[in-house]
Design an enzyme around this catalytic site. Structure first.
Site, PDB file in Angstrom:
ATOM      1  N   HIS A 128      -7.383  20.055  -6.243  1.00  0.00           N
ATOM      2  CA  HIS A 128      -7.501  20.310  -7.680  1.00  0.00           C
ATOM      3  C   HIS A 128      -6.328  19.679  -8.413  1.00  0.00           C
ATOM      4  O   HIS A 128      -5.447  20.360  -8.916  1.00  0.00           O
ATOM      5  CB  HIS A 128      -7.622  21.814  -7.925  1.00  0.00           C
ATOM      6  CG  HIS A 128      -8.837  22.389  -7.260  1.00  0.00           C
ATOM      7  ND1 HIS A 128      -9.994  22.692  -7.932  1.00  0.00           N
ATOM      8  CD2 HIS A 128      -9.094  22.646  -5.947  1.00  0.00           C
ATOM      9  CE1 HIS A 128     -10.912  23.124  -7.068  1.00  0.00           C
ATOM     10  NE2 HIS A 128     -10.387  23.108  -5.858  1.00  0.00           N
ATOM     11  N   HIS A 184     -15.361  26.850  -4.684  1.00  0.00           N
ATOM     12  CA  HIS A 184     -13.992  27.073  -5.154  1.00  0.00           C
ATOM     13  C   HIS A 184     -13.777  28.539  -5.523  1.00  0.00           C
ATOM     14  O   HIS A 184     -12.688  29.076  -5.355  1.00  0.00           O
ATOM     15  CB  HIS A 184     -13.736  26.169  -6.369  1.00  0.00           C
ATOM     16  CG  HIS A 184     -12.373  26.306  -6.980  1.00  0.00           C
ATOM     17  ND1 HIS A 184     -11.232  26.423  -6.226  1.00  0.00           N
ATOM     18  CD2 HIS A 184     -11.964  26.326  -8.286  1.00  0.00           C
ATOM     19  CE1 HIS A 184     -10.174  26.512  -7.040  1.00  0.00           C
ATOM     20  NE2 HIS A 184     -10.591  26.469  -8.268  1.00  0.00           N
ATOM     21  N   HIS A 243     -10.268  16.372 -12.131  1.00  0.00           N
ATOM     22  CA  HIS A 243     -10.908  16.792 -10.871  1.00  0.00           C
ATOM     23  C   HIS A 243     -12.168  17.608 -11.075  1.00  0.00           C
ATOM     24  O   HIS A 243     -12.446  18.091 -12.165  1.00  0.00           O
ATOM     25  CB  HIS A 243      -9.902  17.524  -9.960  1.00  0.00           C
ATOM     26  CG  HIS A 243      -9.443  18.850 -10.498  1.00  0.00           C
ATOM     27  ND1 HIS A 243      -8.358  18.967 -11.327  1.00  0.00           N
ATOM     28  CD2 HIS A 243      -9.895  20.102 -10.287  1.00  0.00           C
ATOM     29  CE1 HIS A 243      -8.174  20.243 -11.621  1.00  0.00           C
ATOM     30  NE2 HIS A 243      -9.094  20.956 -11.013  1.00  0.00           N
ATOM     31  N   TRP A 300       0.835  -1.206   0.000  1.00  0.00           N
ATOM     32  CA  TRP A 300       0.000   0.000   0.000  1.00  0.00           C
ATOM     33  C   TRP A 300       0.861   1.243   0.000  1.00  0.00           C
ATOM     34  O   TRP A 300       2.060   1.185   0.275  1.00  0.00           O
ATOM     35  CB  TRP A 300      -1.022   0.003   1.154  1.00  0.00           C
ATOM     36  CG  TRP A 300      -0.509  -0.284   2.558  1.00  0.00           C
ATOM     37  CD1 TRP A 300       0.717  -0.746   2.921  1.00  0.00           C
ATOM     38  CD2 TRP A 300      -1.235  -0.136   3.776  1.00  0.00           C
ATOM     39  NE1 TRP A 300       0.801  -0.891   4.281  1.00  0.00           N
ATOM     40  CE2 TRP A 300      -0.384  -0.528   4.827  1.00  0.00           C
ATOM     41  CE3 TRP A 300      -2.532   0.296   4.068  1.00  0.00           C
ATOM     42  CZ2 TRP A 300      -0.789  -0.496   6.182  1.00  0.00           C
ATOM     43  CZ3 TRP A 300      -2.925   0.322   5.409  1.00  0.00           C
ATOM     44  CH2 TRP A 300      -2.060  -0.085   6.446  1.00  0.00           C
ATOM     45  N   ASN A 301       0.220   2.368  -0.355  1.00  0.00           N
ATOM     46  CA  ASN A 301       0.939   3.634  -0.491  1.00  0.00           C
ATOM     47  C   ASN A 301       0.247   4.735   0.304  1.00  0.00           C
ATOM     48  O   ASN A 301      -0.952   4.643   0.578  1.00  0.00           O
ATOM     49  CB  ASN A 301       0.947   4.083  -1.962  1.00  0.00           C
ATOM     50  CG  ASN A 301       1.593   3.072  -2.872  1.00  0.00           C
ATOM     51  OD1 ASN A 301       2.767   2.765  -2.730  1.00  0.00           O
ATOM     52  ND2 ASN A 301       0.823   2.536  -3.803  1.00  0.00           N
ATOM     53  N   ASP A 314     -14.666  20.736  -9.755  1.00  0.00           N
ATOM     54  CA  ASP A 314     -14.675  22.050  -9.092  1.00  0.00           C
ATOM     55  C   ASP A 314     -16.070  22.298  -8.525  1.00  0.00           C
ATOM     56  O   ASP A 314     -17.058  22.258  -9.262  1.00  0.00           O
ATOM     57  CB  ASP A 314     -14.391  23.177 -10.101  1.00  0.00           C
ATOM     58  CG  ASP A 314     -12.928  23.263 -10.503  1.00  0.00           C
ATOM     59  OD1 ASP A 314     -12.109  22.491  -9.983  1.00  0.00           O
ATOM     60  OD2 ASP A 314     -12.614  24.125 -11.349  1.00  0.00           O
ATOM     61  N   HIS A 321     -15.102  30.006 -14.317  1.00  0.00           N
ATOM     62  CA  HIS A 321     -15.116  29.878 -12.866  1.00  0.00           C
ATOM     63  C   HIS A 321     -16.123  30.867 -12.268  1.00  0.00           C
ATOM     64  O   HIS A 321     -16.931  30.527 -11.412  1.00  0.00           O
ATOM     65  CB  HIS A 321     -13.726  30.141 -12.278  1.00  0.00           C
ATOM     66  CG  HIS A 321     -12.756  29.005 -12.484  1.00  0.00           C
ATOM     67  ND1 HIS A 321     -12.136  28.762 -13.673  1.00  0.00           N
ATOM     68  CD2 HIS A 321     -12.318  28.042 -11.638  1.00  0.00           C
ATOM     69  CE1 HIS A 321     -11.346  27.703 -13.565  1.00  0.00           C
ATOM     70  NE2 HIS A 321     -11.445  27.242 -12.332  1.00  0.00           N
TER      71      HIS A 321
END
Lengths: 260, 261
Positions: A69, A79, A73, A61-62, A75, A209
């Site tokens: 973002h 945001h 992804h 595992w990591n 928004d 945006h």
């Protein structure tokens, strides 16, 4: 047969195809970088916890870290300053039915190939509607530019020069048209940002945006495989991580489409 | 003399050697590359992070026949591991000048993100490089005339005593200094010298608000080459560093008090 039964049978029989619109999260995938005097989003980083070794004999595992973002992804309205006071404006409070919607794929790939600063206009959208159909309310509008085909080459994908980034996006009128006259759910792109690379020169700066989030709508960016989708008829499933008051999140974006 | 076997063993002359400079984007990095090229380094790999942003001086660096540019981001473990796999067995001198530097201490800035970025580059960056490049360099400490010979860390005189106007940067350099001492202990048995460089404020964009004197990137680079040629372990280049060092040696507590006013 109910609609869901039909869906399940369609998936099982391969009549409904699932297309992955997501880039792979990796340290190499280009990340958003702001001018150095500003706060920076963490790029995607990953460290091994154990790999069937002395740190954990039977398991791999990591740990990873990244900003909200990063990579492909979502928004959320919170945001942007224009959406900061809206109700249900963060990833944890958006009603879950908003994460699924029909996709209208606007093919701008020829224009973007000629001009990396290509701006999608209202006129372009009206012409598109004449050729296809009227964009339905509560739908995702996805701007296909084939920009994602550059994603293996970070220099070409980011496309910086001394004047900044050069990537395609919508202009102000197109965004207002989609929000005010078509009542869409959100807008998706293949590059970093739902806005064009040079969108800080538009009025207002970063119109996608500003108006999308100001009207409580969403954004998807760093999408891929939009060239596999039909112009109309696909359904997008895009559910971000449920981060308390989160402004966005990396996510797996899937499209369902009827196979021919 | 530069080819004398014994002298080459006692010092770390960059002549005929292969060098990695971890950050070519800064003025200091570019001066280091030019000084090492002028000192006769055979081959110089120059790292640059965020390769999509072309930096000032890129073309000039690229034009140097010794230089090979390669994407290197010391905050990315995978990238450091891959670069070490590609060139780690060839690097004779590693110059770690990758640095993240912002002004302010605790109360002039909100949040920990900037301080974390400073630690990630200045401290963890060194740790990542040391874990990935250290073993191969240790293995090549006696590899003929062009052996692995030195590891240079660009620290800061603020590593000795915190400079409160640049307080979190100072803390990250103090952490790097401590780790560099550990690295020195681990490299010494193999004959690879760790050289720590403690300059005063550099004449760069992140020290714009500080009054002179500030050390010019070229002067810093010349001090590094001189230290390599002479095999010196600790270098305090420039007037500010020399003055701080004298005050610190005389009375560390007094220096701390003086810096806090």
């Amino acid at each position: 047969m109910s609609a869901l039964e039909q869906l399940a049978k369609g998936l099982a029989a391969g009549k409904i195809k699932v297309v992955d619109l997501t880039e792979t999260l990796s340290p190499e995938f280009p990340h958003i970088s702001l001018p150095p005097e500003m706060g920076q989003a963490w790029p995607f980083r990953i460290e091994e916890v154990s790999h069937y070794d002395e740190r954990g004999p039977a398991w791999y595992w990591n740990n990873f870290s990244c900003g909200e973002h990063t990579g492909t992804h979502f928004d959320a309205p919170i945001h942007w300053v224009s959406g900061k006071d809206l109700p249900n404006n963060a990833v944890d409070s958006i009603p879950p039915e908003r994460f699924i919607g029909p996709a209208f794929v606007i093919d701008c790939s020829k224009q973007a190939a000629k001009d990396p600063d290509f701006l999608l206009t209202k006129r372009f959208l009206l012409d598109w509607e004449k050729r296809h159909e009227r964009i339905a309310p509560r739908s995702w509008v996805l701007m296909r530019t084939d920009w994602s085909k550059k994603s293996a080459d970070p220099v070409a994908y980011q496309n910086y020069d001394e004047t900044g980034q050069h990537t395609p996006g919508p202009d102000t009128d197109a965004v207002r048209f989609l929000v005010e006259e078509r009542d869409i759910l959100g807008f998706g792109t293949e590059s970093i940002g739902t806005d064009a690379g040079q969108a800080y020169h538009l009025r207002p700066p970063y119109p996608c945006h500003y108006y999308m989030h100001g009207a409580g709508r969403y954004g998807l960016q760093c999408l891929r495989n939009l060239d596999q989708l039909p112009a109309t008829g696909a359904i997008v499933v895009a559910a971000p991580l449920k981060i308390r008051n989160g402004s966005g999140s990396p996510l797996r974006v899937l499209a369902l489409m009827e196979s021919k | 003399m530069a080819e004398d076997r014994q002298l080459r063993e006692f010092t770390c002359d960059p002549k005929f050697r292969k060098v990695l400079v971890t950050d070519g984007k800064t003025g200091a990095g570019q001066s280091l590359v030019k000084a090492l090229a002028a000192a006769g380094a055979d081959l110089i790999w120059v790292g640059h992070s965020e390769p999509w942003k072309k930096f000032a001086g890129f073309d000039e660096l690229k034009a140097l026949p010794q230089v090979t540019l390669l994407p290197l981001d010391v905050t990315d473990s995978k990238n450091v591991r891959e670069v070490a796999a590609e060139i780690g067995g060839k690097v004779d001198i590693l110059v770690n000048n990758a640095e993240y530097h912002r002004a302010y201490g605790i109360s002039n800035r909100s949040g920990v993100d900037t301080a974390r970025a400073e630690m990630d580059v200045n401290y963890f960056g060194l740790l990542r490089l040391a874990q990935e490049f250290g073993p191969a360099m240790r293995g090549r400490g006696a590899d003929g005339l062009a052996s692995a010979t030195a590891w240079v860390n660009l620290l800061s005189i603020y590593a000795l005593a915190n400079f409160p106007p640049h307080g979190t940067f100072s803390a990250s350099k103090a952490a790097a200094h401590s780790l560099a001492q550990c690295l020195r202990a681990e490299m010494r048995p193999a004959g690879v010298r760790v050289i720590n460089v403690f300059p005063g404020p550099l004449d760069d964009e992140w020290n714009q608000l500080l009054p002179p004197p500030k050390i010019a990137p070229a002067a810093l680079a010349n001090a590094v080459v001189k230290a390599l040629r002479e095999g010196v372990e600790d270098v305090y280049p420039g007037d500010v560093a020399q003055e701080w060092l004298a005050r610190w040696r005389d009375n560390p507590k007094a220096l701390e008090k003086e810096l806090s006013t």
